[in-house]
Design a protein around this motif. Structure first.
Motif, PDB file in Angstrom:
ATOM      1  N   THR A 131       0.934  -1.304  -0.112  1.00 36.32           N
ATOM      2  CA  THR A 131       0.008  -0.028  -0.068  1.00 36.32           C
ATOM      3  C   THR A 131       0.937   1.273   0.072  1.00 36.32           C
ATOM      4  N   LYS A 132       0.437   2.206  -0.718  1.00 37.55           N
ATOM      5  CA  LYS A 132       1.023   3.384  -0.513  1.00 37.55           C
ATOM      6  C   LYS A 132       0.739   4.615   0.534  1.00 37.55           C
ATOM      7  N   MET A 133       1.645   5.086   1.240  1.00 41.79           N
ATOM      8  CA  MET A 133       1.142   6.019   2.111  1.00 41.79           C
ATOM      9  C   MET A 133       1.164   7.413   1.635  1.00 41.79           C
ATOM     10  N   SER A 134       0.560   8.414   2.199  1.00 38.98           N
ATOM     11  CA  SER A 134       0.395   9.910   1.554  1.00 38.98           C
ATOM     12  C   SER A 134       2.039  10.592   1.527  1.00 38.98           C
ATOM     13  N   ASN A 135       2.907   9.705   2.329  1.00 41.10           N
ATOM     14  CA  ASN A 135       4.209  10.614   2.032  1.00 41.10           C
ATOM     15  C   ASN A 135       4.817   9.978   1.126  1.00 41.10           C
ATOM     16  N   GLY A 136       4.302   8.903   0.124  1.00 39.19           N
ATOM     17  CA  GLY A 136       4.944   8.628  -1.090  1.00 39.19           C
ATOM     18  C   GLY A 136       5.530   7.195  -0.799  1.00 39.19           C
ATOM     19  N   LYS A 137       5.799   6.817   0.335  1.00 41.46           N
ATOM     20  CA  LYS A 137       6.756   5.648   0.632  1.00 41.46           C
ATOM     21  C   LYS A 137       5.490   4.548   0.779  1.00 41.46           C
ATOM     22  N   TYR A 138       6.049   3.138   0.576  1.00 43.07           N
ATOM     23  CA  TYR A 138       5.078   2.162   0.768  1.00 43.07           C
ATOM     24  C   TYR A 138       5.323   1.099   1.894  1.00 43.07           C
ATOM     25  N   VAL A 139       4.154   0.438   2.171  1.00 40.26           N
ATOM     26  CA  VAL A 139       4.259  -0.466   3.330  1.00 40.26           C
ATOM     27  C   VAL A 139       3.763  -2.049   2.542  1.00 40.26           C
ATOM     28  N   TYR A 140       4.749  -2.784   2.769  1.00 38.24           N
ATOM     29  CA  TYR A 140       4.847  -4.137   2.066  1.00 38.24           C
ATOM     30  C   TYR A 140       4.184  -5.199   3.182  1.00 38.24           C
ATOM     31  N   PHE A 141       3.177  -6.101   2.642  1.00 38.58           N
ATOM     32  CA  PHE A 141       2.467  -7.056   3.415  1.00 38.58           C
ATOM     33  C   PHE A 141       3.022  -8.268   2.959  1.00 38.58           C
ATOM     34  N   GLY A 142       3.314  -9.225   3.599  1.00 36.94           N
ATOM     35  CA  GLY A 142       3.565 -10.561   3.131  1.00 36.94           C
ATOM     36  C   GLY A 142       2.935 -11.666   3.925  1.00 36.94           C
ATOM     37  N   LEU A 143       2.278 -12.673   3.373  1.00 35.93           N
ATOM     38  CA  LEU A 143       1.742 -13.663   4.173  1.00 35.93           C
ATOM     39  C   LEU A 143       2.463 -15.091   3.701  1.00 35.93           C
ATOM     40  N   ALA A 144       3.075 -15.783   4.686  1.00 32.75           N
ATOM     41  CA  ALA A 144       3.971 -16.892   4.449  1.00 32.75           C
ATOM     42  C   ALA A 144       3.562 -18.027   3.833  1.00 32.75           C
ATOM     43  N   ARG A 145       2.127 -18.418   3.929  1.00 31.09           N
ATOM     44  CA  ARG A 145       1.828 -19.909   3.597  1.00 31.09           C
ATOM     45  C   ARG A 145       0.398 -20.049   3.837  1.00 31.09           C
ATOM     46  N   GLY A 146      -0.413 -20.181   2.539  1.00 29.88           N
ATOM     47  CA  GLY A 146      -1.709 -20.430   2.611  1.00 29.88           C
ATOM     48  C   GLY A 146      -2.332 -20.941   1.345  1.00 29.88           C
ATOM     49  N   LYS A 147      -3.719 -21.052   1.180  1.00 27.04           N
ATOM     50  CA  LYS A 147      -4.095 -21.580  -0.153  1.00 27.04           C
ATOM     51  C   LYS A 147      -5.183 -20.462  -0.559  1.00 27.04           C
ATOM     52  N   PHE A 148      -5.480 -20.491  -1.681  1.00 28.05           N
ATOM     53  CA  PHE A 148      -6.615 -19.562  -2.201  1.00 28.05           C
ATOM     54  C   PHE A 148      -7.643 -20.494  -2.858  1.00 28.05           C
ATOM     55  N   SER A 149      -8.890 -20.266  -2.715  1.00 25.62           N
ATOM     56  CA  SER A 149     -10.039 -21.149  -3.119  1.00 25.62           C
ATOM     57  C   SER A 149     -10.636 -20.501  -4.439  1.00 25.62           C
ATOM     58  N   ILE A 150     -11.414 -21.299  -5.258  1.00 31.56           N
ATOM     59  CA  ILE A 150     -11.823 -21.224  -6.408  1.00 31.56           C
ATOM     60  C   ILE A 150     -12.953 -20.020  -6.388  1.00 31.56           C
ATOM     61  N   PRO A 151     -12.720 -19.019  -7.150  1.00 31.04           N
ATOM     62  CA  PRO A 151     -13.650 -17.705  -6.824  1.00 31.04           C
ATOM     63  C   PRO A 151     -15.125 -18.036  -7.594  1.00 31.04           C
ATOM     64  N   SER A 152     -16.041 -17.588  -7.085  1.00 33.35           N
ATOM     65  CA  SER A 152     -17.377 -17.551  -7.648  1.00 33.35           C
ATOM     66  C   SER A 152     -17.438 -16.384  -8.722  1.00 33.35           C
ATOM     67  N   LEU A 153     -18.499 -16.537  -9.398  1.00 33.43           N
ATOM     68  CA  LEU A 153     -18.808 -15.667 -10.671  1.00 33.43           C
ATOM     69  C   LEU A 153     -20.333 -14.936 -10.400  1.00 33.43           C
ATOM     70  N   ASP A 154     -20.145 -13.544 -10.715  1.00 31.32           N
ATOM     71  CA  ASP A 154     -21.476 -12.921 -10.472  1.00 31.32           C
ATOM     72  C   ASP A 154     -21.391 -11.842 -11.640  1.00 31.32           C
ATOM     73  N   ALA A 155     -21.687 -12.426 -12.936  1.00 32.17           N
ATOM     74  CA  ALA A 155     -21.834 -11.568 -14.021  1.00 32.17           C
ATOM     75  C   ALA A 155     -23.052 -10.892 -14.659  1.00 32.17           C
ATOM     76  N   GLN A 156     -23.142  -9.931 -15.091  1.00 30.45           N
ATOM     77  CA  GLN A 156     -24.306  -9.161 -15.369  1.00 30.45           C
ATOM     78  C   GLN A 156     -24.422  -8.626 -16.815  1.00 30.45           C
ATOM     79  N   THR A 157     -25.418  -8.283 -17.157  1.00 27.50           N
ATOM     80  CA  THR A 157     -25.521  -7.793 -18.796  1.00 27.50           C
ATOM     81  C   THR A 157     -25.054  -6.281 -18.931  1.00 27.50           C
ATOM     82  N   LYS A 158     -24.665  -5.831 -19.917  1.00 21.10           N
ATOM     83  CA  LYS A 158     -24.036  -4.758 -20.471  1.00 21.10           C
ATOM     84  C   LYS A 158     -25.214  -3.789 -20.413  1.00 21.10           C
TER      85      LYS A 158
END
Length: 272
Positions: A104-131
């Motif tokens: 994430t970027k802070m208001s002073n122009g510097k960044y904060v880095y976030f790291g997560l060491a070990r895990g799993k992602f799940s299959i995402p759902s879908l919510d589509a809509q017409t144009k």
């Protein structure tokens, strides 16, 4: 300090040797949501709170909202094999273990880095809509659960405004390896066009803009052509000329080490 932006979603997949060999980028990050659960309970005795019991971090949840999740990333994060350009989701599919990070970027122009060491992602759902008449962009969201690694590490947070900040150490701690350097894709020179009157000495400062902004090596070399006597350009892009430089167009070029080129033009016009 207020946060004003988020980018650089990345992940690394654990191999059979329980190590990560490559860090990959998830492009198009719009939002990142980090949920942290910590077990803290009051222990009552003598008709009051006798002690506060702290069980440490019990759960980490991470959610990325992205402009799009490409097939290669889904294969890495969800374990779906790719056959004939198709993502195959079998009943017994299992997501591989990964590490993940974002900043994430802070208001002073510097960044904060976030790291997560070990895990799993799940299959995402879908919510589509017409144009509809009014454009409404639809995004992809992927969520993951993270737990402690063998060394009990769960999360790393690194602030760029810390005196001891070292980005390579952050990556090494989270992934055990470093990402490949980000290559320059393009460079531009500003101002694009400068018009001055011949016969008067002058100067113009040119600047380069290297894309992407977080490229590993953004150094450029400035040059000018043609280069008659009295016309010169400094290493930082300041072009100077004497009153003897003739009427004409002079091209300022910024060249990166990877041979990407951007140009601008100085025109010395005939005096009225």
């Amino acid at each position: 300090m207020p946060k004003i932006g988020v980018d650089r979603a990345e992940y690394g997949k654990y191999g059979e040797d329980n190590k990560i060999s490559e860090i990959k980028r998830l492009k198009g990050l719009r939002k990142a949501k980090l949920d942290v659960s910590q077990e803290i309970e009051n222990f009552y005795a003598d008709d009051g709170v006798y002690e506060i019991l702290d069980g440490g971090i019990s759960d980490l949840g991470l959610e990325f909202e992205l402009a799009d999740i490409l097939t290669e990333a889904k294969s890495d994060l969800l374990g779906a094999p790719i056959e004939d350009g198709m993502e195959i989701y079998n009943q017994d599919i299992q997501s591989p273990y990964v590490a993940a990070s974002f900043r994430t970027k802070m208001s002073n122009g510097k960044y904060v880095y976030f790291g997560l060491a070990r895990g799993k992602f799940s299959i995402p759902s879908l919510d589509a809509q017409t144009k509809e008449d009014k454009l409404s962009a639809q995004t992809d969201t992927i969520s993951g659960k993270f737990a402690a690694r063998e060394d009990k590490l769960m999360m790393v947070i690194a602030r760029e405004d810390s005196p001891s900040f070292d980005l390579n150490k952050f990556y090494d701690r989270v992934y055990g390896t470093l990402p490949d350097p980000i290559e320059v894709t393009s460079v531009s020179v500003n101002p694009k066009t400068t018009i001055k009157t011949q016969g008067t000495a002058g100067e113009q400062q040119f600047t380069s803009l290297v894309i992407p902004v977080d490229a590993a090596d953004k150094e450029v070399t400035f040059s000018v052509a043609p280069k008659p006597t009295g016309l010169a350009i400094s290493t930082d892009g300041k072009l100077t000329w004497t009153n003897a430089v003739a009427v004409g167009d002079y091209t300022v070029t910024a060249t990166t080490k990877g041979a990407k080129v951007g140009t601008a033009t100085l025109t010395l016009k005939t005096p009225q």
